[in-house]
Design an enzyme around this catalytic site. Sequence first.
Site, PDB file in Angstrom:
ATOM      1  N   GLY A 147      -4.690  29.198  -6.449  1.00  0.00           N
ATOM      2  CA  GLY A 147      -3.738  29.911  -7.304  1.00  0.00           C
ATOM      3  C   GLY A 147      -4.149  30.054  -8.751  1.00  0.00           C
ATOM      4  N   SER A 148      -3.977  31.218  -9.344  1.00  0.00           N
ATOM      5  CA  SER A 148      -4.469  31.470 -10.693  1.00  0.00           C
ATOM      6  C   SER A 148      -3.900  32.777 -11.237  1.00  0.00           C
ATOM      7  CB  SER A 148      -5.993  31.513 -10.673  1.00  0.00           C
ATOM      8  OG  SER A 148      -6.436  32.324  -9.614  1.00  0.00           O
TER       9      SER A 148
END
Length: 177
Positions: A147-148
């Site tokens: 996730g980013s």
Amino acid sequence: FMLTVWVYYFFRDPERFPINNDTYLLSPADGVISQIVETNGPIELGLEQKKFTRVSIFMNVFNCHVNRTPLSGKINKVFYKKGKYINASFDKASEENERNYVKVVDSRGHEIVLVQIAGLIARRIVCESEENQELQQGSRIGMIRFGSRVDLYFENFSSLVKVNQKTIAGETLLAKK
């Protein structure tokens, strides 16, 4: 077994079909638009005196994490900055998290800045591009593992998207000249 399948799914790199028209900016990431703001450019690239539109795209762990260039051009600058790993959906992630800046200049001299930002779970930014490299619209520039977020700074284009809109890297039209 399930973990292996999920990791394989996470690192997928599907073929994308860019419009190949630099009067449009394409999405650099799969995800959801979390913010659209007018702001100063990144200090790290000496652009703090210029006004840009910043579109932030949040990628969750189920999105494809390959990042692509929004327009054709030459990479003018790549700059990596160490930082924290707070939730990438927070606005302060743009200034506090680990991040990688990629500045691309097109044939007309217009510049865009793509910022790969590590998130709460992400611990590795991979940039496969380097300074002076020529890129075609939709070309792969790297990925952020798990996730980013990706921020895209631009000027001289009008936004075509809205907050909470889903995007597909290399295909979704974000802005038009």
